[in-house]
Design an enzyme around this catalytic site. Structure first.
Site, PDB file in Angstrom:
ATOM      1  N   HIS A  57       0.832  -1.204   0.000  1.00  0.00           N
ATOM      2  CA  HIS A  57       0.000   0.000   0.000  1.00  0.00           C
ATOM      3  C   HIS A  57       0.862   1.248   0.000  1.00  0.00           C
ATOM      4  O   HIS A  57       0.525   2.254  -0.620  1.00  0.00           O
ATOM      5  CB  HIS A  57      -0.910   0.011   1.218  1.00  0.00           C
ATOM      6  N   CYS A  78      -4.390   0.119 -19.130  1.00  0.00           N
ATOM      7  CA  CYS A  78      -4.101   1.016 -18.008  1.00  0.00           C
ATOM      8  C   CYS A  78      -3.092   0.460 -16.992  1.00  0.00           C
ATOM      9  O   CYS A  78      -2.966   0.992 -15.901  1.00  0.00           O
ATOM     10  CB  CYS A  78      -5.389   1.417 -17.299  1.00  0.00           C
TER      11      CYS A  78
HETATM   12  C1  PEP Z   1      -3.569  -3.630 -13.366  1.00  0.00           C
HETATM   13  O1  PEP Z   1      -3.685  -4.732 -12.838  1.00  0.00           O
HETATM   14  O2  PEP Z   1      -2.913  -3.416 -14.401  1.00  0.00           O
HETATM   15  C2  PEP Z   1      -4.230  -2.448 -12.786  1.00  0.00           C
HETATM   16  C3  PEP Z   1      -4.251  -1.293 -13.414  1.00  0.00           C
HETATM   17  O3  PEP Z   1      -4.770  -2.605 -11.564  1.00  0.00           O
HETATM   18  P1  PEP Z   1      -3.923  -2.626 -10.204  1.00  0.00           P
HETATM   19  O4  PEP Z   1      -2.499  -2.328 -10.536  1.00  0.00           O
HETATM   20  O5  PEP Z   1      -4.555  -1.617  -9.323  1.00  0.00           O
HETATM   21  O6  PEP Z   1      -4.142  -4.039  -9.761  1.00  0.00           O
END
Ligand code: PEP
Ligand code: MG
Length: 752
Positions: free
Chosen positions: A366, A679
């Site tokens: 976190h 993303c």
């Molecule tokens: C991912 O898994 O690429 C994502 C954008 O989500 P997180 O990094 O928050 O798991």
């Protein structure tokens, strides 16, 4: 002359205090000390060797050896008996020094007539500052009491050295590790560079009065501090404080075990009985722990010793009545140094910090998520940093290379500053591109969005030139609280975010918890494989209460504006359909209540597991948009844990297999007209971004700081030329696109 049978270290310490209180320079003080120790221990020789250079000890005061040898006799750490004591941080006790392993004859000292030898390290918190030696002519072994007494005296000398008691003209600068440059390479938590001064998350306690003449009072202080410590640990365990503090349950269990360890407490009480102040008694134990820590190879045991060290720090602070975080001035260019830190604590420091260095931590922790949101460089796994750094030390953090320079030499500092300057120039150049499109030379345009997770991120939206927020991670608001946030508060926050974004779209991802992101107030059982476990939409569908509340907050926060909601970690189409149903039911409910509805509602899914790429056509038709969560998708595609350092870099996002898989997703979305974006973190790496564009992605969402670099590279590229390189690489059966791509860029002189 016989060595005394009953040694009373308290008598020596009382005299020592009187001697130290007298005025005089460092050398005079040391001379007095060796005299009174020699008298107190009935030794014919007492000598103090101090570490004058990092690897060099010097005889700094003696009674009994040739006075001419003072400041002349020197030995390297590891050399002779004295050097070995410094190296091993352990006493040497021998009746026959010349025949003891490692003995080295120093003719100028005249020590050959003294057969018995006892030396102990002068150490503070595991750092050896020097060596204290007594010698006698008669061949005998010193008793345990005598060794103990000498160790106690050495402890006081170390404390006095820390307070600068031996500094004086022409003498006594001790080469302490805290004075010399220190370099460590850790792991990248978040890119970026920063120069500043150390701000220790858990400040060290300085002991002003190491000697006590009232052991009963000191023991009482220790006991009440231990009671408070045990209560603190119990409270942490009971409150299931785990996530908020960044600690893990086994750490807290270890804390509890140590806090109740009778041997630990008894040893500290013994030290107090022998004349030490309670704080020094704790430090004496801590020194021993640190020495053991440096020798233990087993990582589990080392961790536990680390826990004990942490607990000692807590105890010291309780004794000194220091609250780690209250009433502290945070310097303007503070770089936080901590063993570990929870997301809430890190957010409390907020944007006042220039960077963070953690001795532990993991990429997905976190704290790392918050550091990313705060866009400050973060280096994790920086070994020993909390021990080496002192508040106010100059520190340079290179998050790109995971390097930390503490108290750097001038040449290093200069090179570092050049790098900072170069980055600043590059930023300048990126700023000039802010309002220009991300279009290649041959006219291919990418839509670059930014990722966010805090209100504080929103100002970046206009600064970096992003077209909108492609991923707003909503879990931070849940992670940093100890109770579930209120619907009205969330609605106000979401409204505020949309206000700040203005005309630009924001995609809100519903709560993505589980795996590494554990809510402090949500009880859940241990899972053997949390990344493959009960997480994200799975939790939302099984416990729809929180999901409904969040959806209501989003609908209300929209205040009649367009709203984009996205579900994380959808594995099969049925999950998306159920999530969508929940949203639509809430819309109907809001309508029934007469509340204003969003002007347009789009419901999308994150594609983070390979299975979803093969979902039935109906899924691609039903979903309003898809965003590839590359961080998770990659870990499941390659079956390589994104948080496990041993494997997380093993497989390349530019491998032909992964790119071909991504291309398949692009094709399916295109066939159904489903808008698609990417993303994950890779979208923000210029080379990766180009490769994703080659396989068909036109929307990328990334850290705000990455928009400039991605755009700058793209604008120099002839896209079709590069696509031909990709096609050829794949046709030739190569495993990865990276070598060909990087070679192509380098041949054209492009920086990447
Ligand atoms: C991912 O898994 O690429 C994502 C954008 O989500 P997180 O990094 O928050 O798991
Ligand atoms: Mg994810």
């Amino acid at each position: 002359m016989p060595f005394s049978d009953a040694v009373d270290s308290r008598v020596i310490l009382t005299r020592l205090r009187a001697a130290l209180a007298e005025s005089g320079e460092g050398q005079e003080r040391l001379d007095r000390i060796v005299n009174l120790i020699a008298d107190g221990l009935v030794a014919e020789v007492c000598s103090v060797y101090l570490r004058r250079e990092e690897q060099m000890l010097e005889l700094c005061a003696t009674r009994g050896l040739n006075p001419e040898a003072v400041h002349q006799t020197r030995m390297r750490v590891g050399q002779g008996l004295v050097g070995r004591i410094a190296e091993l941080a352990e006493p040497i006790n021998t009746p026959d020094a010349p025949r003891t392993k490692g003995f080295r004859f120093m003719p100028e000292t005249g020590e050959e007539v003294f057969s018995s030898f006892l030396g102990v390290p002068i150490q503070r918190l595991g750092e050896v500052l020097g060596v204290l030696v007594v010698q006698n002519r008669e061949a005998r072994e010193y008793t345990d009491d005598e060794i103990y007494a000498l160790e106690v005296v050495a402890m006081v000398i170390a404390e006095m050295a820390e307070l600068g008691a031996f500094v004086g003209p022409g003498a006594m600068e001790i080469a302490r590790p805290h004075k010399t440059p220190f370099f460590v390479r850790g792991l990248v938590g978040q890119e970026g560079v920063a120069e500043g001064v150390v701000l220790l998350h858990e400040p060290q306690v300085l002991v002003n009065n190491p000697i006590s003449d009232d052991p009963a009072r000191e023991c009482a202080r220790l006991r009440s501090a231990i009671v408070a410590l045990r209560a603190e640990v119990d409270q942490m365990l009971a409150a299931d404080y785990l996530t908020a503090s960044g600690e893990h349950r086994d750490v807290l269990q270890a804390y509890r075990m140590f806090a109740h360890d009778k041997g630990w407490v008894r040893r500290m009480e013994d030290s107090i009985e022998s004349g030490l102040a309670a704080e020094v008694a704790v430090e004496k134990e801590q020194s021993a722990t640190r020495t053991r820590m440096s020798r233990v190879a087993d990582p589990y045991l080392r961790e536990r010793l680390h826990d004990l060290d942490d607990l000692s720090n807590r105890l010291l602070r309780l004794l000194a009545g220091v609250d780690a975080n209250s009433g502290r001035d945070i310097p303007e260019n503070a770089i936080l140094v901590a063993r570990n830190i929870g997301p809430g604590e890190l957010l409390d420091y907020g944007r006042t910090l220039k960077g963070v260095v953690l001795e532990e931590g993991s990429v997905g922790s976190h704290a790392a998520i918050v550091a990313r949101a705060l866009a400050i460089p973060l280096v994790i796994q920086a070994a020993r940093i909390t021990r080496e750094a002192l508040n106010g030390d100059v520190i340079m953090v290179d998050g790109d290379q995971a390097m930390v320079h503490l108290r750097p030499e001038e040449t290093i500092a200069r090179a570092f500053r050049e790098k900072v300057e170069m980055r600043a120039e590059a930023q300048h150049a990126y700023a000039a591109l802010r309002d220009k499109p991300a279009t290649s030379r041959d006219g291919i345009t990418l839509n670059l969005h930014m990722n966010a997770g805090l209100m504080a991120d929103l100002p970046s939206l206009s600064k970096c030139g992003a077209l909108g927020v492609g991923l707003f991670r909503t879990e931070l608001q849940f992670l940093i609280r100890t109770t579930v946030p209120k619907r009205t508060d969330l609605a106000a926050l979401y409204a505020h975010i949309l206000d700040s974004a203005g005309d630009k779209p924001v995609v809100f991802r519903t709560l993505d918890i589980g795996s590494d992101k554990v809510l402090p107030y949500m009880k859940r059982g241990e899972e053997p494989n949390p990344a493959l476990g009960w997480r994200a939409i799975r939790v939302g569908l099984d416990r729809p209460g929180i999901m409904r509340m969040q959806v209501q907050a989003l609908l209300r926060g929209a205040r009649g504006r367009p709203l984009n909601v996205m579900f994380p970690f959808v594995t099969e189409s049925a999950e998306f359909e159920m999530g969508r149903e929940i949203v639509l039911r809430e819309v109907a409910r809001e309508k029934g209540l007469g509340n204003v509805l969003p002007a347009g509602l789009r419901i999308g899914a994150m594609l983070e597991t390979p299975s979803l790429a093969y979902a039935p056509d109906r899924f691609f038709e039903l979903t309003d948009f898809i965003s590839v969560g590359g961080n998770d998708l990659k870990q499941f595609f390659f079956a390589a844990d994104r948080e496990n350092e041993k494997v997380r870099r093993r497989y390349d996002s530019l491998s032909i297999s992964f790119l071909t898989f991504l291309e398949g997703i692009v094709r399916r979305c295109a066939a159904h007209g489903t808008p698609l974006s990417f993303c994950g973190e890779d979208a923000g790496r210029p080379v990766e971004a180009l490769a994703f564009a080659i396989v068909g992605f036109r929307n990328l969402s990334m850290r705000p700081a990455s928009i400039g670099p991605v755009k700058a590279l793209l604008r120099q590229i002839d896209f079709e030329e590069l696509r031909a390189v990709f096609d050829a690489t794949r046709a030739q059966g190569h495993r990865s696109f990276r070598p060909a791509l990087e070679e192509w860029l380098a041949a054209r002189g492009f920086q990447f």
